[in-house]
Design a protein around this motif. Structure first.
Motif, short mmCIF file in Angstrom:
data_model
loop_
_atom_site.label_atom_id
_atom_site.label_comp_id
_atom_site.label_asym_id
_atom_site.label_seq_id
_atom_site.Cartn_x
_atom_site.Cartn_y
_atom_site.Cartn_z
N ILE A 1 0.86 -1.18 0.00
CA ILE A 1 0.00 0.00 0.00
C ILE A 1 0.90 1.23 0.00
O ILE A 1 1.81 1.34 0.83
CB ILE A 1 -0.96 0.01 1.21
N ILE B 1 -5.16 2.66 9.03
CA ILE B 1 -4.08 1.72 9.35
C ILE B 1 -4.63 0.51 10.09
O ILE B 1 -4.31 -0.65 9.76
CB ILE B 1 -2.99 2.42 10.19
N TYR C 1 -7.78 -1.33 7.86
CA TYR C 1 -7.60 -1.76 6.48
C TYR C 1 -6.18 -2.25 6.21
O TYR C 1 -5.99 -3.36 5.70
CB TYR C 1 -7.93 -0.61 5.52
N VAL C 2 -5.20 -1.44 6.54
CA VAL C 2 -3.82 -1.83 6.24
C VAL C 2 -3.45 -3.11 6.97
O VAL C 2 -2.75 -3.98 6.42
CB VAL C 2 -2.85 -0.69 6.62
N THR D 1 1.34 -6.86 5.06
CA THR D 1 1.39 -5.70 4.17
C THR D 1 2.70 -4.96 4.33
O THR D 1 3.26 -4.88 5.43
CB THR D 1 0.22 -4.75 4.48
N LEU E 1 3.66 -1.20 4.01
CA LEU E 1 3.14 0.16 3.89
C LEU E 1 4.27 1.07 3.43
O LEU E 1 5.28 1.21 4.13
CB LEU E 1 2.56 0.64 5.22
N ASN F 1 4.76 -7.73 8.67
CA ASN F 1 4.46 -6.38 8.19
C ASN F 1 5.74 -5.58 8.07
O ASN F 1 6.73 -5.84 8.76
CB ASN F 1 3.49 -5.65 9.14
N GLU G 1 -3.09 0.55 -3.91
CA GLU G 1 -2.97 -0.82 -3.41
C GLU G 1 -2.41 -1.72 -4.50
O GLU G 1 -2.96 -1.78 -5.62
CB GLU G 1 -4.32 -1.36 -2.93
N TRP H 1 -10.09 6.04 0.54
CA TRP H 1 -10.61 5.59 1.83
C TRP H 1 -11.78 6.48 2.24
O TRP H 1 -11.68 7.70 2.22
CB TRP H 1 -9.50 5.66 2.86
#
Length: 490
Positions: A81, A107, A110-111, A116, A118, A172, A455, A471
């Motif tokens: 992302i 964060i 969703y993240v 993920t 970021l 992450n 994304e 968002w």
């Protein structure tokens, strides 16, 4: 009687002749003054040309560097992302980021849904607009960078807490690219401040920094190197002397001062892109007949002209270099350093004086309206040209052999989200900003899509399926971003 009449006529003639001579003397005086002013201006421009032509500042890279992130460091099996231009500031009037709760919710809800990476693609932190009592505005040391970042972290503690929770899982990763407003992240001390705030040990791979990101079919940079006002000679590291680009100088010396003005539009002045449109933006403001508006605009215009008149300054260290310590010229160091450091104060005082004079002036002619209308058209052209130039730069990079296997070319910096097809299934995407944007100052029109992000799904073909989304909160899924009607200058 005829004698009296003749005498009266003679006196009138003498009076007219005297008045004519007086007018001629005044005209000659004004002409002489105009000639002197023209010569003075010409000499100043000649001096400026000589200084810019022969002034040589040797930029020496230092060990305070941040390398690019290459293909071998990129995991394409992890969702990515990308966000840009958060401009987290010191929590005062100059701080442009006021949507902490929205970012925290994004964060956490969703993240963090799946493993993920970021990627914050530059200008995450607004170093240039943090003022501290124990740090001079023109101090560019490691200590100053660390102190400014500490102030930002304290002002946005909720966001930092959310990022800390995000990086706790081992799968992450937080990647921070450097931009022109957080260039001081090159300093190890600044990196360490953020690492400690996230409760990560040294060299933990869950937090990393880069000046670019290239791999897995994706090329990401902040984008300031495509902007002549914010292009560094050496963007890969801190330089000695510290490199101050024109855009940085404009923010530190003019915009920060203007944002303290009580004029209602003052807080929006920092959101101008490109910097070269700053002059036209000011001249296009409405209500120029209003005294407060005239004061504000005049201060900005005078400050802008003072910044652009000479080459950008470079940091003057608070201590003389080693060679100077052994030189007989050491005695001249302190007065020269003190005089140079007072330059910004002198310039700001001059701008305030001109602003006060403009506020007191009345009876502006109708030509002001014509100037304002033309300035709006010019500002619109500047913005359009700026965005198109960055898109062309990305298209040029996409044609280079080193990037022939990439499908996605991403940057921020312009604060304007865009999606442009480059052909052959390749795209340029600008991820925009989460700060406030005003398309049209007169109508206060803002974009309807406040929180854009990119994304890139997991998998080797993720770059093909990447999507620019918006968002809208925890109650609904992100919506695909769509092109909005471009702003028009009236």
């Amino acid at each position: 009687m005829p004698t009296k009449t003749n005498n009266s006529s003679s006196q009138h003639a003498q009076a007219r002749a005297c008045a004519a001579r007086y007018v001629q003397r005044i005209a000659r005086w004004w002409l002489a003054l105009l000639i002197r002013l023209t010569i003075a201006v010409a000499l100043l421009f000649a001096l400026r040309w000589i200084v810019l032509r022969f002034r040589r500042v040797r930029i020496r890279p230092t060990a305070y560097a941040t390398p690019p992130i290459g293909p071998e460091e990129i995991d394409t099996q992890r969702r990515r992302i990308v966000m840009s231009d958060l401009h987290l500031g010191g929590g005062d009037r100059r701080d442009d980021f006021c949507d902490d709760e929205a970012l925290i919710a994004f964060i956490e809800h969703y993240v963090m849904q799946e493993p993920t990476e970021l990627i914050l693609a530059g200008d995450t932190f607004e170093f240039l607009q943090v003022s501290l009592p124990d740090v001079a505005d023109d101090e560019w040391s490691q200590r100053a960078a660390a102190r400014r970042l500490q102030a930002i972290i304290e002002a946005h503690s909720g966001v930092i807490d959310a990022l800390r929770r995000f990086v706790q899982p081992a799968d992450n990763r937080l990647t921070i690219l450097i931009g022109n407003h957080d260039f001081e992240l090159h300093y190890p001390a600044a990196k360490e401040v953020l690492r400690q705030a996230l409760h990560l040990p040294a060299n933990d791979p869950r937090l990393r920094f880069g000046i670019s990101y290239h791999g897995g079919g994706v090329y990401i940079v902040h984008g300031n190197q495509f902007d002549r006002w914010n292009r560094f000679v050496n963007f890969a590291s801190i330089s000695e002397p510290f490199e101050v680009v024109r855009g940085t100088q404009l923010v530190k010396e003019v915009i920060n001062e203007l944002e303290e003005d009580p004029f209602p539009l003052a807080p929006l002045i920092d959101n101008i892109k490109p910097s070269s449109a700053f002059f036209w933006y000011l001249m296009s403001l409405q209500r120029l007949r209003d005294p407060a508006a005239r004061r504000f605009v005049t201060r900005g215009v005078i400050g802008f002209l003072q910044v652009t008149a000479w080459a950008p300054p470079h940091h003057l260290s608070s201590e003389p270099d080693e060679w100077l310590r052994r030189s007989p010229l050491l005695a001249l160091w302190q007065p020269i350093a003190a005089f140079r450091r007072q330059r910004v104060t002198r310039h700001q005082a001059i701008a305030r004086q001109f602003g006060a004079a403009a506020e007191a002036f009345s009876g502006l002619p109708e030509v002001v309206d014509q100037v304002r209308d033309e300035a709006r058209r010019q500002a619109s052209r500047e913005v359009s040209t700026f965005n198109d130039e960055i898109a062309r730069e990305m298209a040029f990079i996409a044609r280079l052999p080193a990037y022939r296997n990439d499908h996605l070319f991403v940057c921020g910096h312009t604060h304007l989200a865009r999606v442009i097809e480059l052909g052959e299934g390749r795209r340029y995407i600008n991820v925009g900003t989460w700060t406030d944007i005003v398309f049209d100052v007169e109508t206060m029109r803002r974009p309807s899509q406040r929180y854009p992000f990119l994304e890139i799904p997991s998998g080797s073909d993720g770059a093909h399926r990447a999507q620019l989304l918006v968002w809208h909160g925890v109650d609904q899924p992100p919506h695909p971003w769509h092109e909005e009607e471009p702003p028009r200058q009236r």
